[in-house]
Design an enzyme around this catalytic site. Structure first.
Site, PDB file in Angstrom:
ATOM      1  N   GLY A   1       1.245  -1.481   0.022  1.00  0.00           N
ATOM      2  CA  GLY A   1      -0.024   0.221   0.000  1.00  0.00           C
ATOM      3  C   GLY A   1       0.748   0.895  -0.166  1.00  0.00           C
ATOM      4  O   GLY A   1       0.678   2.115  -0.475  1.00  0.00           O
TER       5      GLY A   1
ATOM      6  N   GLU B   1      -6.718  -0.292   1.525  1.00  0.00           N
ATOM      7  CA  GLU B   1      -8.143  -0.018   2.507  1.00  0.00           C
ATOM      8  C   GLU B   1      -6.417  -1.979   2.730  1.00  0.00           C
ATOM      9  O   GLU B   1      -5.812  -2.723   1.682  1.00  0.00           O
ATOM     10  CB  GLU B   1      -8.582  -2.177   1.763  1.00  0.00           C
ATOM     11  CG  GLU B   1      -9.540  -1.469   1.612  1.00  0.00           C
ATOM     12  CD  GLU B   1     -10.773  -0.294   2.571  1.00  0.00           C
ATOM     13  OE1 GLU B   1     -10.234  -0.073   3.485  1.00  0.00           O
ATOM     14  OE2 GLU B   1     -11.513   0.687   2.261  1.00  0.00           O
TER      15      GLU B   1
ATOM     16  N   CYS C   1      -7.953 -10.292   6.438  1.00  0.00           N
ATOM     17  CA  CYS C   1      -7.657  -8.144   7.650  1.00  0.00           C
ATOM     18  C   CYS C   1      -8.384  -7.189   8.446  1.00  0.00           C
ATOM     19  O   CYS C   1      -7.842  -7.061   9.599  1.00  0.00           O
ATOM     20  CB  CYS C   1      -7.361  -7.434   6.485  1.00  0.00           C
ATOM     21  SG  CYS C   1      -9.257  -7.201   5.862  1.00  0.00           S
TER      22      CYS C   1
HETATM   23  P1  NDP Z   1       0.187  -7.656  -1.482  1.00  0.00           P
HETATM   24  O1  NDP Z   1      -0.169  -6.503  -1.196  1.00  0.00           O
HETATM   25  O2  NDP Z   1       1.080  -9.105  -1.082  1.00  0.00           O
HETATM   26  O3  NDP Z   1      -1.383  -8.178  -2.654  1.00  0.00           O
HETATM   27  C1  NDP Z   1      -2.120  -7.691  -2.796  1.00  0.00           C
HETATM   28  C2  NDP Z   1      -2.422  -6.936  -4.632  1.00  0.00           C
HETATM   29  O4  NDP Z   1      -1.700  -5.870  -4.659  1.00  0.00           O
HETATM   30  C3  NDP Z   1      -1.973  -8.297  -5.271  1.00  0.00           C
HETATM   31  O5  NDP Z   1      -2.561  -7.877  -6.597  1.00  0.00           O
HETATM   32  C4  NDP Z   1      -0.570  -8.169  -5.780  1.00  0.00           C
HETATM   33  O6  NDP Z   1      -0.117  -8.490  -7.049  1.00  0.00           O
HETATM   34  C5  NDP Z   1      -0.381  -6.909  -5.918  1.00  0.00           C
HETATM   35  N1  NDP Z   1       0.565  -5.877  -6.195  1.00  0.00           N
HETATM   36  C6  NDP Z   1       1.718  -6.944  -5.739  1.00  0.00           C
HETATM   37  N2  NDP Z   1       3.003  -5.426  -5.739  1.00  0.00           N
HETATM   38  C7  NDP Z   1       2.351  -4.469  -6.134  1.00  0.00           C
HETATM   39  C8  NDP Z   1       3.262  -3.522  -6.858  1.00  0.00           C
HETATM   40  N3  NDP Z   1       4.269  -3.322  -6.524  1.00  0.00           N
HETATM   41  N4  NDP Z   1       2.411  -2.592  -7.104  1.00  0.00           N
HETATM   42  C9  NDP Z   1       1.465  -2.679  -7.389  1.00  0.00           C
HETATM   43  N5  NDP Z   1       0.528  -3.730  -6.982  1.00  0.00           N
HETATM   44  C10 NDP Z   1       0.953  -4.849  -6.335  1.00  0.00           C
HETATM   45  O7  NDP Z   1      -0.942  -8.703   0.025  1.00  0.00           O
HETATM   46  P2  NDP Z   1      -1.473 -10.577  -0.437  1.00  0.00           P
HETATM   47  O8  NDP Z   1      -2.149 -10.377  -1.707  1.00  0.00           O
HETATM   48  O9  NDP Z   1       0.097 -11.023  -0.313  1.00  0.00           O
HETATM   49  O10 NDP Z   1      -3.037 -10.269   0.852  1.00  0.00           O
HETATM   50  C11 NDP Z   1      -2.238 -10.217   1.950  1.00  0.00           C
HETATM   51  C12 NDP Z   1      -2.482  -8.771   2.535  1.00  0.00           C
HETATM   52  O11 NDP Z   1      -3.841  -7.938   2.566  1.00  0.00           O
HETATM   53  C13 NDP Z   1      -2.621  -8.281   4.226  1.00  0.00           C
HETATM   54  O12 NDP Z   1      -1.806  -8.416   4.778  1.00  0.00           O
HETATM   55  C14 NDP Z   1      -4.433  -8.290   4.464  1.00  0.00           C
HETATM   56  O13 NDP Z   1      -4.586  -7.565   6.122  1.00  0.00           O
HETATM   57  C15 NDP Z   1      -4.114  -7.190   3.443  1.00  0.00           C
HETATM   58  N6  NDP Z   1      -6.239  -7.212   3.166  1.00  0.00           N
HETATM   59  C16 NDP Z   1      -6.462  -6.310   3.472  1.00  0.00           C
HETATM   60  C17 NDP Z   1      -7.674  -5.725   3.454  1.00  0.00           C
HETATM   61  C18 NDP Z   1      -8.304  -4.735   3.883  1.00  0.00           C
HETATM   62  O14 NDP Z   1      -9.524  -4.672   3.177  1.00  0.00           O
HETATM   63  N7  NDP Z   1      -7.772  -4.197   4.112  1.00  0.00           N
HETATM   64  C19 NDP Z   1      -8.655  -7.270   2.272  1.00  0.00           C
HETATM   65  C20 NDP Z   1      -7.965  -8.310   2.831  1.00  0.00           C
HETATM   66  C21 NDP Z   1      -6.646  -8.214   2.453  1.00  0.00           C
HETATM   67  P3  NDP Z   1       0.876 -10.007  -6.796  1.00  0.00           P
HETATM   68  O15 NDP Z   1      -0.245 -10.827  -5.591  1.00  0.00           O
HETATM   69  O16 NDP Z   1       0.127 -10.648  -8.031  1.00  0.00           O
HETATM   70  O17 NDP Z   1       1.916 -10.079  -7.297  1.00  0.00           O
END
Ligand code: NDP
Length: 450
Positions: free
Chosen positions: A212, A229, A263
């Site tokens: 994020g 989020e 989350c």
């Molecule tokens: P990530 O932050 O690793 O990934 C989230 C998304 O971002 C994926 O689609 C990922 O792609 C993409 N992404 C990764 N690197 C980049 C980048 N440099 N630029 C743009 N997009 C990128 O999280 P996770 O997928 O591992 O999910 C788990 C996390 O998400 C937990 O920490 C959890 O708390 C949080 N979460 C928060 C929620 C909320 O509503 N607050 C709800 C659900 C989860 P790819 O995976 O294809 O590399």
């Protein structure tokens, strides 16, 4: 295009191999979305609403298929996947109804009429994680499309299948070509390109706080709007006057649901010291009753973790005072047992988001102390308060720095109510009418009558 394998985390078998999008495909998708924008935004609101209602109806019609795809790809129990798909349909119904209820105002001014309009932003990039792939996609697609934007949606590379199927259903529903574009590819490639792309007006992001932060930095270059989020480390507060049996029965679901990859997981269970031993006993017994196993089984309550790498990370948190460790299948699949650890609020397990079926149980003395402990975290997403004293429930709910709280319940998300974080859990709200604010700009027009 190179291909990559999509894996079932309960069996470690490849479900299918799909083509991996890269920067070129991202640019093409943005161009398609940009070309589709003028027509989509100009549709009569009733027509946009009708198309979104069609999407909701097709999701309902294909609910079993979508739930099966989600369960197989994420490893989540089929009963939970069905509930999530039902919510997806509700979300599209809600935003179909919202299309013509989000409008401007007239403001008293001298010498004319002043009015505001809610304008769409243009092309929006939606980036979603692997834990609730379809659900979280719908929370962004619904308001984005209702406001007249076109979208490029990037699911997590581990779990692209439900979003790809949804894109097909949206086409069948009559959503015009180019309005919704789904790209299966890496976050560091496709996600980053969307963040940097000059023709993308906003990024709706759900994921880790770490990524994020990168999204926010990248978006600064083109002054993109962002909604974030992010992670959480939520509190489940059990006061001595609560219905302890009820609170203990609910607590495991508040943290082990979706194998803790949630989350909103209430992964810090704060228990008032006077009832600590009694509650821990009840909690262990309720946790012991969780049915962990084959996600296809209707009775299963918890499936595996998403990957071997993630399991490795989760297990690194369990080195302290383990009060309970449940059973989990052996053999193929990324299984991890429900685990309760007696901890202090300063321990690593209570400070960092584990994102697995591991909860910290922490004693507290009184109301003032528990509010302080609950807030001693950089996160602020969700939480629960269990007490029979209504005034105390409200005082504590107002005192905890968190975007979403529930009293005597685990509930966090509903299609109609705002969802999002305080502090490093992010900003902007999803769901309900609040989400429309994040996918539109206010335009002010002054009309002179002199
Ligand atoms: P990530 O932050 O690793 O990934 C989230 C998304 O971002 C994926 O689609 C990922 O792609 C993409 N992404 C990764 N690197 C980049 C980048 N440099 N630029 C743009 N997009 C990128 O999280 P996770 O997928 O591992 O999910 C788990 C996390 O998400 C937990 O920490 C959890 O708390 C949080 N979460 C928060 C929620 C909320 O509503 N607050 C709800 C659900 C989860 P790819 O995976 O294809 O590399």
């Amino acid at each position: 295009m190179t291909r990559f394998a999509v894996v079932n985390p309960a069996t470690e078998e490849t479900i299918v191999e799909i083509e991996e999008a890269g920067v070129e495909e991202a640019d093409e998708a943005v161009a398609r979305a940009k070309a589709a924008f003028p027509t989509w935004r100009a549709l009569p609101p009733s027509e946009r609403a009708r198309l979104l209602r069609n999407v909701a109806a097709l999701v309902e019609e294909h609910a079993d298929e979508l739930a099966r795809i989600e369960s197989e790809n994420v490893g989540k129990p089929i009963s939970g996947a069905r509930a999530e798909v039902a919510m997806v349909a509700e979300v599209f119904h809600f935003y179909a109804g919202a299309v013509d209820k989000h409008y401007g105002e007239t403001i008293p001014v001298a010498g004319g009429v002043d009015m505001t309009f809610r304008e769409p932003l243009g092309v929006v990039g939606l980036i979603v994680p692997w834990n609730f792939p379809l659900n979280i996609a719908s929370w962004k697609l619904g308001p984005a499309l209702a406001c007249g934007n076109t979208v490029v949606l990037k699911p997590a590379e581990l779990t692209p299948l439900s979003a790809l199927r949804l894109q097909e259903l949206m086409g069948e529903a009559g959503i015009p070509e180019g309005v919704v574009n789904v790209l299966a590819g890496k976050g560091s490639v496709v996600g980053q390109r969307l963040v940097e792309h000059p023709d993308v007006a906003k990024i709706g992001f759900t994921g880790s706080t770490e990524i994020g932060r990168e999204v926010m930095k990248g978006a600064a270059q083109t002054i993109k709007r962002v909604t974030l989020e992010l992670g959480g480390k939520s509190a489940n507060v059990i006061f001595e006057d609560a219905d302890l049996e009820q609170a203990a029965r609910a607590a495991p679901y508040a943290v082990f649901d979706n194998a803790g990859q949630d989350c909103c997981a209430r992964s810090r269970i704060f228990v008032q010291r006077s009832i600590y031993d009694r509650f821990l006993e009840l909690l262990i017994s309720a946790t012991d009753g969780m049915k962990v196993g084959d996600p296809r089984d209707q009775e299963t309550e918890m499936g595996p973790l998403i990957s071997a790498e993630h399991r490795e990370r989760v297990s690194s948190y369990v080195d302290g005072n383990v009060a309970f460790r449940g059973n989990a299948p052996h053999g193929p699949g990324f299984w991890f047992p429900c685990t309760l650890v007696e901890a202090s609020n300063d321990d690593r397990i209570a400070r960092e988001e584990v994102f697995g079926p591991v909860a910290a149980v922490i004693p507290f003395e009184d109301e003032a102390e528990v509010v302080e402990l609950a807030n001693a975290t950089p996160f602020g997403l969700s939480g629960s308060i269990w007490t029979r004293d209504g005034a105390r429930a409200l005082r504590v709910a107002r005192g905890i720095e968190s975007g979403v709280l529930s009293v005597n319940s685990n509930s966090s998300v509903r299609p109609t109510t705002p969802f999002g974080g305080f502090k490093q859990s992010g900003f902007g709200r999803e769901l309900g009418m609040h989400a429309l604010e994040g996918y539109s700009e206010v335009k002010n027009v002054y009309f002179s009558t002199d």
